[in-house]
Design a protein around this motif. Sequence first.
Motif, PDB file in Angstrom:
ATOM      1  N   TYR A   1      -1.956  11.915   8.596  1.00 23.60           N
ATOM      2  CA  TYR A   1      -2.173  10.533   8.157  1.00 23.60           C
ATOM      3  C   TYR A   1      -1.216   9.640   8.934  1.00 23.60           C
ATOM      4  O   TYR A   1      -0.016   9.915   8.988  1.00 23.60           O
ATOM      5  CB  TYR A   1      -1.911  10.379   6.654  1.00 23.60           C
TER       6      TYR A   1
ATOM      7  N   VAL B   1       2.276  11.183   8.831  1.00 24.52           N
ATOM      8  CA  VAL B   1       2.524  12.284   7.901  1.00 24.52           C
ATOM      9  C   VAL B   1       1.708  13.493   8.344  1.00 24.52           C
ATOM     10  O   VAL B   1       0.517  13.376   8.620  1.00 24.52           O
ATOM     11  CB  VAL B   1       2.135  11.883   6.465  1.00 24.52           C
TER      12      VAL B   1
ATOM     13  N   PRO C   1      -6.334  10.026   5.534  1.00 22.68           N
ATOM     14  CA  PRO C   1      -5.901  11.289   6.122  1.00 22.68           C
ATOM     15  C   PRO C   1      -7.071  11.962   6.838  1.00 22.68           C
ATOM     16  O   PRO C   1      -8.206  11.916   6.348  1.00 22.68           O
ATOM     17  CB  PRO C   1      -5.442  12.128   4.913  1.00 22.68           C
TER      18      PRO C   1
ATOM     19  N   TYR D   1       0.840   5.633   0.360  1.00 19.72           N
ATOM     20  CA  TYR D   1       0.164   6.918   0.581  1.00 19.72           C
ATOM     21  C   TYR D   1       1.173   8.024   0.304  1.00 19.72           C
ATOM     22  O   TYR D   1       2.287   8.002   0.833  1.00 19.72           O
ATOM     23  CB  TYR D   1      -0.347   7.045   2.017  1.00 19.72           C
TER      24      TYR D   1
ATOM     25  N   ASN E   1      -5.712  11.786  -2.518  1.00 19.43           N
ATOM     26  CA  ASN E   1      -5.439  11.968  -1.081  1.00 19.43           C
ATOM     27  C   ASN E   1      -5.994  10.825  -0.233  1.00 19.43           C
ATOM     28  O   ASN E   1      -6.768  11.013   0.703  1.00 19.43           O
ATOM     29  CB  ASN E   1      -5.986  13.315  -0.578  1.00 19.43           C
ATOM     30  N   ARG E   2      -5.568   9.631  -0.557  1.00 15.61           N
ATOM     31  CA  ARG E   2      -5.955   8.429   0.201  1.00 15.61           C
ATOM     32  C   ARG E   2      -4.914   7.351  -0.060  1.00 15.61           C
ATOM     33  O   ARG E   2      -4.243   7.367  -1.096  1.00 15.61           O
ATOM     34  CB  ARG E   2      -7.347   7.952  -0.222  1.00 15.61           C
ATOM     35  N   PRO E   3      -4.764   6.441   0.881  1.00 20.69           N
ATOM     36  CA  PRO E   3      -3.856   5.322   0.642  1.00 20.69           C
ATOM     37  C   PRO E   3      -4.366   4.456  -0.513  1.00 20.69           C
ATOM     38  O   PRO E   3      -5.581   4.245  -0.628  1.00 20.69           O
ATOM     39  CB  PRO E   3      -3.860   4.534   1.959  1.00 20.69           C
TER      40      PRO E   3
ATOM     41  N   SER F   1       7.096  14.109   8.441  1.00 26.04           N
ATOM     42  CA  SER F   1       7.024  12.666   8.643  1.00 26.04           C
ATOM     43  C   SER F   1       7.629  12.350  10.005  1.00 26.04           C
ATOM     44  O   SER F   1       8.728  12.791  10.322  1.00 26.04           O
ATOM     45  CB  SER F   1       7.808  11.972   7.527  1.00 26.04           C
TER      46      SER F   1
ATOM     47  N   LYS G   1       1.819  12.250   0.009  1.00 29.52           N
ATOM     48  CA  LYS G   1       1.391  13.636   0.202  1.00 29.52           C
ATOM     49  C   LYS G   1       2.390  14.511  -0.565  1.00 29.52           C
ATOM     50  O   LYS G   1       3.599  14.401  -0.349  1.00 29.52           O
ATOM     51  CB  LYS G   1       1.455  13.989   1.692  1.00 29.52           C
ATOM     52  N   THR G   2       1.874  15.350  -1.449  1.00 32.75           N
ATOM     53  CA  THR G   2       2.777  16.103  -2.326  1.00 32.75           C
ATOM     54  C   THR G   2       2.472  17.588  -2.286  1.00 32.75           C
ATOM     55  O   THR G   2       1.425  18.016  -1.819  1.00 32.75           O
ATOM     56  CB  THR G   2       2.616  15.636  -3.784  1.00 32.75           C
TER      57      THR G   2
ATOM     58  N   LYS H   1       0.081   5.624   9.720  1.00 34.96           N
ATOM     59  CA  LYS H   1       0.100   4.184   9.426  1.00 34.96           C
ATOM     60  C   LYS H   1       0.753   3.498  10.615  1.00 34.96           C
ATOM     61  O   LYS H   1       1.871   3.856  10.990  1.00 34.96           O
ATOM     62  CB  LYS H   1       0.924   3.938   8.161  1.00 34.96           C
TER      63      LYS H   1
ATOM     64  N   ASN I   1      -7.664   4.425   8.341  1.00 34.80           N
ATOM     65  CA  ASN I   1      -6.711   4.366   7.218  1.00 34.80           C
ATOM     66  C   ASN I   1      -7.002   5.416   6.141  1.00 34.80           C
ATOM     67  O   ASN I   1      -7.184   5.114   4.964  1.00 34.80           O
ATOM     68  CB  ASN I   1      -6.677   2.964   6.592  1.00 34.80           C
TER      69      ASN I   1
ATOM     70  N   GLU J   1       0.844  -1.199   0.000  1.00 31.16           N
ATOM     71  CA  GLU J   1       0.000   0.000   0.000  1.00 31.16           C
ATOM     72  C   GLU J   1       0.874   1.241   0.000  1.00 31.16           C
ATOM     73  O   GLU J   1       1.966   1.233   0.578  1.00 31.16           O
ATOM     74  CB  GLU J   1      -0.891  -0.008   1.251  1.00 31.16           C
TER      75      GLU J   1
ATOM     76  N   HIS K   1       3.581   0.652   2.861  1.00 29.42           N
ATOM     77  CA  HIS K   1       3.296  -0.449   3.764  1.00 29.42           C
ATOM     78  C   HIS K   1       3.800  -1.720   3.091  1.00 29.42           C
ATOM     79  O   HIS K   1       3.491  -1.983   1.947  1.00 29.42           O
ATOM     80  CB  HIS K   1       1.797  -0.546   4.052  1.00 29.42           C
TER      81      HIS K   1
ATOM     82  N   VAL L   1       4.278   5.404  11.378  1.00 33.15           N
ATOM     83  CA  VAL L   1       4.776   6.516  10.575  1.00 33.15           C
ATOM     84  C   VAL L   1       3.605   7.471  10.393  1.00 33.15           C
ATOM     85  O   VAL L   1       2.518   7.056   9.978  1.00 33.15           O
ATOM     86  CB  VAL L   1       5.319   6.055   9.215  1.00 33.15           C
TER      87      VAL L   1
ATOM     88  N   VAL M   1       4.419   7.214   2.119  1.00 38.25           N
ATOM     89  CA  VAL M   1       4.423   6.141   3.113  1.00 38.25           C
ATOM     90  C   VAL M   1       4.192   4.819   2.403  1.00 38.25           C
ATOM     91  O   VAL M   1       3.276   4.707   1.586  1.00 38.25           O
ATOM     92  CB  VAL M   1       3.327   6.371   4.181  1.00 38.25           C
TER      93      VAL M   1
ATOM     94  N   VAL N   1       6.165  13.408   0.530  1.00 42.66           N
ATOM     95  CA  VAL N   1       6.442  12.382   1.531  1.00 42.66           C
ATOM     96  C   VAL N   1       5.552  11.203   1.183  1.00 42.66           C
ATOM     97  O   VAL N   1       4.344  11.362   1.014  1.00 42.66           O
ATOM     98  CB  VAL N   1       6.154  12.876   2.964  1.00 42.66           C
TER      99      VAL N   1
ATOM    100  N   ILE O   1       5.511  19.513   4.548  1.00 44.70           N
ATOM    101  CA  ILE O   1       5.043  18.152   4.825  1.00 44.70           C
ATOM    102  C   ILE O   1       5.992  17.539   5.839  1.00 44.70           C
ATOM    103  O   ILE O   1       7.204  17.703   5.736  1.00 44.70           O
ATOM    104  CB  ILE O   1       5.021  17.296   3.546  1.00 44.70           C
TER     105      ILE O   1
ATOM    106  N   LYS P   1      -3.910   0.756  -2.444  1.00 44.86           N
ATOM    107  CA  LYS P   1      -3.317  -0.585  -2.380  1.00 44.86           C
ATOM    108  C   LYS P   1      -2.675  -0.917  -3.722  1.00 44.86           C
ATOM    109  O   LYS P   1      -3.181  -0.530  -4.781  1.00 44.86           O
ATOM    110  CB  LYS P   1      -4.374  -1.631  -2.030  1.00 44.86           C
TER     111      LYS P   1
ATOM    112  N   GLY Q   1       7.329   2.201   5.670  1.00 44.14           N
ATOM    113  CA  GLY Q   1       8.428   3.002   5.138  1.00 44.14           C
ATOM    114  C   GLY Q   1       7.998   4.428   4.893  1.00 44.14           C
ATOM    115  O   GLY Q   1       6.811   4.725   4.706  1.00 44.14           O
ATOM    116  N   SER Q   2       8.973   5.316   4.894  1.00 49.00           N
ATOM    117  CA  SER Q   2       8.714   6.721   4.616  1.00 49.00           C
ATOM    118  C   SER Q   2       9.808   7.237   3.687  1.00 49.00           C
ATOM    119  O   SER Q   2      10.992   7.035   3.955  1.00 49.00           O
ATOM    120  CB  SER Q   2       8.716   7.499   5.932  1.00 49.00           C
TER     121      SER Q   2
END
Lengths: 337, 337, 337, 337
Positions: free
Chosen positions: B195, B218, B330, A195, A328-330, B228, A197-198, B197, B328, A193, A220, B216, A218, A216, B226, A332, A227-228
């Motif tokens: 957000y 955000v 933001p 996510y 703007n959502r995670p 983290s 953010k820009t 995780k 799950n 997964e 999964h 993690v 993220v 940034v 932004i 998959k 991870g980030s």
Amino acid sequence: MKKINVGVIGTGRIGKLHLENLSVSIPSAEVLAVADIFLEGAEEMAEKFGVKTVTRDYKEILSDKDVEAVVICSPTDTHAQYTIEAAEAGKHIFCEKPLDLSLDKIREVLDVIEKTGVKLMMGFNRRFDPNYAKVQQMVRDGKIGEPHILTITSRDPSPPPAEYIAVSGGMFLDMTIHDFDMARFVVGSEVSEVYAKTNVLVDQVFKEAGDVDTAVTVLHFENGAIGSIDNSRKAVYGYDQRLEVFGSEGMVKIDNNTHDTHTLFNKEGSQGSLPLDFFMDRYLESYAIEMEAFIDSLINDNDVPVPGMDGLISVAIGLAAKKSARENRPVKLNEIL
Amino acid sequence: MKKINVGVIGTGRIGKLHLENLSVSIPSAEVLAVADIFLEGAEEMAEKFGVKTVTRDYKEILSDKDVEAVVICSPTDTHAQYTIEAAEAGKHIFCEKPLDLSLDKIREVLDVIEKTGVKLMMGFNRRFDPNYAKVQQMVRDGKIGEPHILTITSRDPSPPPAEYIAVSGGMFLDMTIHDFDMARFVVGSEVSEVYAKTNVLVDQVFKEAGDVDTAVTVLHFENGAIGSIDNSRKAVYGYDQRLEVFGSEGMVKIDNNTHDTHTLFNKEGSQGSLPLDFFMDRYLESYAIEMEAFIDSLINDNDVPVPGMDGLISVAIGLAAKKSARENRPVKLNEIL
Amino acid sequence: MKKINVGVIGTGRIGKLHLENLSVSIPSAEVLAVADIFLEGAEEMAEKFGVKTVTRDYKEILSDKDVEAVVICSPTDTHAQYTIEAAEAGKHIFCEKPLDLSLDKIREVLDVIEKTGVKLMMGFNRRFDPNYAKVQQMVRDGKIGEPHILTITSRDPSPPPAEYIAVSGGMFLDMTIHDFDMARFVVGSEVSEVYAKTNVLVDQVFKEAGDVDTAVTVLHFENGAIGSIDNSRKAVYGYDQRLEVFGSEGMVKIDNNTHDTHTLFNKEGSQGSLPLDFFMDRYLESYAIEMEAFIDSLINDNDVPVPGMDGLISVAIGLAAKKSARENRPVKLNEIL
Amino acid sequence: MKKINVGVIGTGRIGKLHLENLSVSIPSAEVLAVADIFLEGAEEMAEKFGVKTVTRDYKEILSDKDVEAVVICSPTDTHAQYTIEAAEAGKHIFCEKPLDLSLDKIREVLDVIEKTGVKLMMGFNRRFDPNYAKVQQMVRDGKIGEPHILTITSRDPSPPPAEYIAVSGGMFLDMTIHDFDMARFVVGSEVSEVYAKTNVLVDQVFKEAGDVDTAVTVLHFENGAIGSIDNSRKAVYGYDQRLEVFGSEGMVKIDNNTHDTHTLFNKEGSQGSLPLDFFMDRYLESYAIEMEAFIDSLINDNDVPVPGMDGLISVAIGLAAKKSARENRPVKLNEIL
């Protein structure tokens, strides 16, 4: 000594580097031919490194019976086609990333590779950088136990030209794609997964191109790790390339490579050197090791260390990140793949 | 020299530290009384630092006309009530964080503070740590230009006891709350979206308590930056507390404080010291500076550097993070506030 | 709990520090009396730390039956006399270094100590600094094998006042004496020969006082190791205190303690923090640990960790260094002792 | 583009490296011929880099009208003779250090150079290393004010073979000679006096050869600065090459180059990478820059950056150090020169 006969397609910046490494540093490779539509540059290179055949037309290389492998360094939009043609001509292939920006196209390429049985290696050179390779090895050897958290800092020294941005596929497919590959490589698990953010904070030229310059992301992972990745298109202090993996038994991180190791102490404070500011300086060694690994896998008929599938997955993560940022959502990964 | 007469409520671990700082390091403070339901410990402290009044009942302190300010170090669930009573008794207040885990309760406290006109300072001690204070000052002074990316690494050396976890409010309100406060402090802008995780990778005890141990998070700031934050409840190598702010003109980061500065080089590699592994060792200096800042603001009748509103916002971000992790997605801060 | 009753003679800068440590940090010590010819300062301190007896006359302390130990922080030229008198009064003694600048005088003191059977500990506080203590422990534990080369960098942030220089005994007895003690401590072997090359490069005031401000000193140890100490009276970037021991199986070094851990990266380079610039900041912790070690050795009736003989030898090395610089030749320690 | 035609005499380890740099990295150089008494190795190199003439006899190169410059990489005891013959044949010369171990012989060579008017550059490659070059530039630019103290740490990873030690001229002329050159280079002043303290601590093979393996050398410079060099033949942790210059306005130092930039943190501590352990890895870049500087000075008819006189002085300092160690006294350089 067995030697692999190689043809190099594209003698731009990266093509020259591969050509030099093949000619000077890898005794088991012999470059028979180089091709570039800008013939003059190719001829200059050929003379310098004693390459006999120079041509404008890559097809000449593909039809040369003596050539066993090709190194594809032409523009991105030719990668898929050249790879398919090379495979059908029975040549092993080293191709610069990405294979393509479309998953369908990449799958088509991978199908041809599978049918023809040639080897295809993707040019994710950073895997061969001594710093990253060391981290991956330590994680794989259990030095930090189970990986829990990955953090990647990846910031370019300055934005590319506007015309490049326009055709780059966007920051995630052009720049972060290296970090996505690295994330999978060092954590040793697949991303499930994403996510992202820009923002556009560096230069409005990115906005105009429908792109971003700061992010940034993220990740999964299937093994539960998180991870980030943080990216910027402009770090005024150089090419900022760091990574850290934290786990149940410890943490390993790598720092930037610097111009030199000096520190000056005076009334104002202590001053040191900056990170190298050009990716070819920073990753110079990785390109040589990468190419050696490719030639070795041909010599010994082993699997290449970075098969085409790695190219497919990195693009998929990049597409998921783009979608995540937009919505703007995670997202998959199986929404994409 | 003007002196502020202080009463300390709660002489546990953190109360002792505040008492020592007030008695030994801050000439403009005089501790008149200490209160703790465990009277014996309070008496021992009182003797050591020459405090005349010792009591089981904090109300005795509140009714002491000579006491001008109280330092509240009692358990979290008493903070709101004691703060309200102290304010109504006309005492200035230093209160350990959090004021409460409920936004409504915190708002009630802040209302009383406003009506009574006393000063309330929250114990976000890390703001006074020389490392963090330096970063904040450098960002504020424009040393890195406009802030674009914030990264915080905040990992505890080992999980708290299960009984503590049960009443802690969860990782975001117990541990990350410090990082949320720090994020606002160093970036100099409010958080607009969160957000998070999360996972349970360290110990199943967290799962049983409905809590997590790895995250993690955000943050999106109103100025476009932004952030983290990565958290773990267990870093086997010590208390890992680092922060980095990247901006248009540079980047500033701080590293951990270590036991000592040695490096050993032998055949195996180079070995150095680890981060300090206990928060009171790590942040020792910050507690002294923080308390001095509180007393100074009373002496000079200035605004306290960390008003109650900072306590409210940190809890709100924590609640947003919890909601984000659960759903799950933001979560905008104005869904919470 | 057994407590040691202590009297502090001299409440100047260093006396205050010892008094605070004894009062606040060492539960097994009780300060009964302080003496200073400047009574006012002594009274202020006594009030702050709850000391009952304050006097102008140190003899009052020596004649106080309840006082078991004295801490001598008066000017250098009183050390020998006060130590002798305290020993004859049956008090254990902690004395700031040096005991005296004359070897004969020091021997006289040591004779009295031996006869009276009291304990005498010299205030070589740096041995208790966590950095230096760590190096010594690692060398002693064989972590670097046999020590071969020692290098010490020891540079003051700025020269002392001219009037201080005049009575200081010269750089070797005033400043390098700490390094001589440290050299013996970490190498674990006695110095057999000294060569010192000196110059006046910082300030002509040193020349006028017959002193120097810059030196490189070579030490030859009985175990064959060779040491090098470099000193300057003025390091504009702070108090530069580093040490390195190289041996058959490795090397261990310590770096400076800095104001904070920040690093700023911008176009100009990376900028970090400077070493602490005041010896009492830099060695704050060492003074507390040192005093605790003294009290512990009294409580447990053990040998003190830095006996008077260490004071004698350091002065002897200093005198050898002075002679070597004057005569520009290596000087064996048995020419002095 | 103007090109310099070069002949390389000696294709051992260092000769190969120069040949590769001349052929691959320096477009303004063309290698016409290589000579080595081991013809086979020379032939292999010639083929790899497209060199037309290969010979056993260096005289063939000297008599080749087209050759403008020679690079002498043959054994030390041939340097003087080959240099003289090359000069008399009108060739410019790059010669590996030392020119000879005898000052008289070196003077003879320098006389011939002067008479013939050819350029002679000595192979003190470390001057071209980015770290050392940076320090020298900063000192020259006044970044540290007036230099007061120089410290050099220079330790080999492991002793050379016994047969090499026997003919090496001893540690000072074989190993420390690089440090002597560096000392003059970075301080920017001539050495006036030398004191060396030595020992055999690493291996008795040095004693048997009348040599030493451990040394601390003190240098006195004409500008008043004092230097300290410490050497060991065996640093188990790698090739330890550090330097620091301290001055009136600051200090600059350089650290080792490491294998990679990783740090691992676990329960035991933090572990990092070691210094590179082979001089050709460590100084790889310096050799390329050095050779480029040589060719540039020929192309532009400028003075070479490291003239023969630098070779003479370094040997003189080495001889002074030997004499000092033997007689255990400081030796003035004009006792030697």
